[in-house]
Scaffold this motif. Structure first.
Motif, PDB file in Angstrom:
ATOM      1  N   ILE A 263      21.357  13.325  11.268  1.00 40.35           N
ATOM      2  CA  ILE A 263      20.471  14.062  11.050  1.00 40.35           C
ATOM      3  C   ILE A 263      19.165  14.144  10.067  1.00 40.35           C
ATOM      4  N   LEU A 264      19.899  13.974   8.491  1.00 36.63           N
ATOM      5  CA  LEU A 264      18.881  13.644   7.797  1.00 36.63           C
ATOM      6  C   LEU A 264      17.714  12.910   8.321  1.00 36.63           C
ATOM      7  N   GLY A 265      17.538  12.466   8.711  1.00 40.89           N
ATOM      8  CA  GLY A 265      16.105  11.338   8.976  1.00 40.89           C
ATOM      9  C   GLY A 265      15.901  12.242  10.058  1.00 40.89           C
ATOM     10  N   ARG A 266      16.158  12.929  11.061  1.00 33.75           N
ATOM     11  CA  ARG A 266      15.333  14.109  11.893  1.00 33.75           C
ATOM     12  C   ARG A 266      14.636  14.653  11.075  1.00 33.75           C
ATOM     13  N   MET A 267      15.159  15.430  10.055  1.00 30.08           N
ATOM     14  CA  MET A 267      14.398  16.511   9.437  1.00 30.08           C
ATOM     15  C   MET A 267      13.713  16.772   8.419  1.00 30.08           C
ATOM     16  N   GLU A 330      11.763  27.093  14.318  1.00 30.41           N
ATOM     17  CA  GLU A 330      10.918  28.102  14.129  1.00 30.41           C
ATOM     18  C   GLU A 330       9.704  27.482  14.926  1.00 30.41           C
ATOM     19  N   ASP A 331       8.422  28.930  15.538  1.00 30.72           N
ATOM     20  CA  ASP A 331       7.324  27.932  15.934  1.00 30.72           C
ATOM     21  C   ASP A 331       6.383  27.399  15.043  1.00 30.72           C
ATOM     22  N   GLY A 332       5.795  26.192  15.980  1.00 26.88           N
ATOM     23  CA  GLY A 332       5.092  25.245  14.884  1.00 26.88           C
ATOM     24  C   GLY A 332       5.497  23.996  14.009  1.00 26.88           C
ATOM     25  N   THR A 333       6.702  24.185  13.831  1.00 25.78           N
ATOM     26  CA  THR A 333       7.346  23.381  13.278  1.00 25.78           C
ATOM     27  C   THR A 333       7.455  22.157  14.048  1.00 25.78           C
ATOM     28  N   PRO A 334       7.705  20.205  13.609  1.00 28.98           N
ATOM     29  CA  PRO A 334       8.428  19.559  14.518  1.00 28.98           C
ATOM     30  C   PRO A 334       9.592  19.685  15.177  1.00 28.98           C
ATOM     31  N   ALA A 335      10.510  20.301  14.521  1.00 32.23           N
ATOM     32  CA  ALA A 335      11.761  20.467  14.590  1.00 32.23           C
ATOM     33  C   ALA A 335      11.988  21.098  15.976  1.00 32.23           C
ATOM     34  N   ALA A 336      11.077  22.754  16.341  1.00 29.87           N
ATOM     35  CA  ALA A 336      10.969  22.889  17.609  1.00 29.87           C
ATOM     36  C   ALA A 336      11.130  22.398  18.829  1.00 29.87           C
ATOM     37  N   ALA A 337      10.445  21.197  18.879  1.00 30.71           N
ATOM     38  CA  ALA A 337       9.667  20.810  19.885  1.00 30.71           C
ATOM     39  C   ALA A 337      10.588  19.230  20.183  1.00 30.71           C
TER      40      ALA A 337
END
Length: 433
Positions: A263-267, A330-337
């Motif tokens: 998870i830390l890596g994905r973050m 949050e729109d525009g962040t990599p995590a949102a996609a």
């Protein structure tokens, strides 16, 4: 006399921006002292400093602006209405001006150093000079040592709003700190998006160089560091802090966000290995340190097993203070996609589970202080109980942690008193001088 009504939403860094703006507009060289007023209709200027870090903060900012616009609409002598900070920084001045035309001036986050001049021009004031008008009372003040962020966490909007990290000059920070202490402030709380990054944008820069200038300042009783990225807590810094002694407070606010390596890596966290290493490193130098962290539950792809790893990490390390946030896309962040978005109900349930665990830990930690005598820095009178004041022990940071309710001889805002802890609760203490 310039009468200002202000609201500062969000983090302490915003509070500093607001205080610097008000102080600059009221600098003695201008000849127009600033008076803050409690009612917008009594103001010459209404200023709202916004937060837009996550969706709920955006909603709060928009609500505040729209409500203020409605309150000002029918006033016979309508004040100048200005809005600044992260909302225009995130969405742009042009877009917001079209959506909320009732605002007279939008102040972009990137132009924060120019805010005083922009408003002085609109208010037809003389030139402005740097200043600071405290809003925290006489006991403590925030000292913002940097702007922006050098990290690119996949869930975070701050770099797109505030830009790359820029350290504030050491000379200016020392002068500001000295001016705050001369006003009677006893505790300085250093803040930035990453305090450990101070000096990283210049050759040979290092946080220790700044601390060497601040720690000896006359009148400083407590120096507290907030927002310490784990990767920046190297042995060199920790060894320096261990040898510094007072007024440094052995309180470490370290936003870990999770404990599972995947998870830390994905973050995209700058310290994506085992966060236990960072905790152990601090406790090697400071066995009795107070540790504070923030965590995110329900990040995309978080499994039950990975959440269990996080819960076990909290149970094992027994932080003094812990903030938990259910993940917001949050729109525009990599995590949102990212794939594997966790249902909102699950995110919030996991947050509540961690907080229930932390309540038990906090209550047990605080119970150890019963009967001890501690130095309590008094912040303000209690809102409802005459004679009772709100203060803080060394392990309680302002506005984010629990408090100590204290009474007795010599207890007044700004005083540092020795008091016996007579009662402990889940998050707060009661003390008697």
């Amino acid at each position: 006399m310039l009468r200002i009504y202000s609201q500062s939403l969000g983090c302490p860094k915003n509070r500093v921006d607001t205080e610097r703006l008000l102080g600059s507009l009221g600098h003695p060289s201008i000849g127009e002292p600033v008076v803050t007023v409690a009612d917008p209709e009594d103001a010459d200027l209404v200023f709202i400093n916004t937060c837009a870090f996550i969706g709920p903060a955006v909603e709060e900012s928009v609500r505040s602006i729209v409500q203020m616009a409605a309150d000002l609409e029918d006033l016979p002598n309508r004040p100048l209405f200005a809005v600044g900070g992260c909302l225009p920084g995130r969405y742009g001045v042009a877009e917001l001006a079209g959506e909320i035309p009732e605002v007279d001036i939008w102040l972009h986050a990137a132009d924060v150093d120019s805010w005083p001049a922009m408003l002085a021009d609109a208010l037809k004031l003389k030139h402005v000079e740097p200043g600071r008008l405290l809003s925290t009372g006489p006991s403590y003040a925030w000292l913002k040592i940097g702007e922006g962020c050098r990290h690119r966490c996949s869930f975070c909007t701050i770099p797109s709003i505030r830009g790359a990290y820029v350290s504030a000059p050491a000379d200016a920070l020392e002068a500001e700190a000295q001016a705050l202490l001369e006003q009677g402030v006893k505790e300085l709380v250093l803040v930035a998006q990453d305090v450990t990054a101070w000096g990283s944008d210049s050759e040979g820069g290092d946080l220790r160089l700044l601390l060497e200038r601040l720690l000896p300042l006359s009148g400083l009783e407590r120096l507290r560091l907030m927002y310490l990225y784990p990767a920046g807590l190297r042995d060199e810094l920790l060894s320096f802090l261990a040898s510094a002694g007072k007024p440094f407070v052995p309180y470490f606010d370290m936003p870990l966000q999770h404990a599972d390596p995947e998870i830390l890596g994905r973050m995209g966290r700058p310290f994506a290995r085992d966060p236990q290493l960072a905790v152990d490193r601090i406790r090697h130098y400071f066995p009795d340190a107070a540790l504070r962290t923030t965590l995110i539950t329900g990040f995309p792809g978080e499994t039950d097993a990975q959440f269990a790893t996080l819960a076990e990490f909290v149970a094992r390390n027994r932080f003094h203070h812990l903030g938990v946030f259910a993940y917001e896309a949050e729109d525009g962040t990599p995590a949102a996609a990212m794939s594997g978005q966790v249902p909102v109900r699950t995110r919030r349930a996991r947050r509540d589970e961690i907080m229930a665990l932390q309540r038990e830990i906090s209550e047990e930690i605080l119970s150890r202080y019963e009967g001890e005598r501690l130095d309590i820095l008094v912040d303000a009178p209690h809102d409802e109980w005459p004679g009772l004041h709100v203060g803080r022990a060394w392990f309680q940071a302002p506005e984010v942690d629990g408090v100590t309710y204290v009474s007795g001889p010599g207890v007044e805002p700004g005083a540092l008193v020795r008091a016996e802890i007579t009662e402990t609760g889940e998050y707060d203490l009661t003390a008697l001088v």
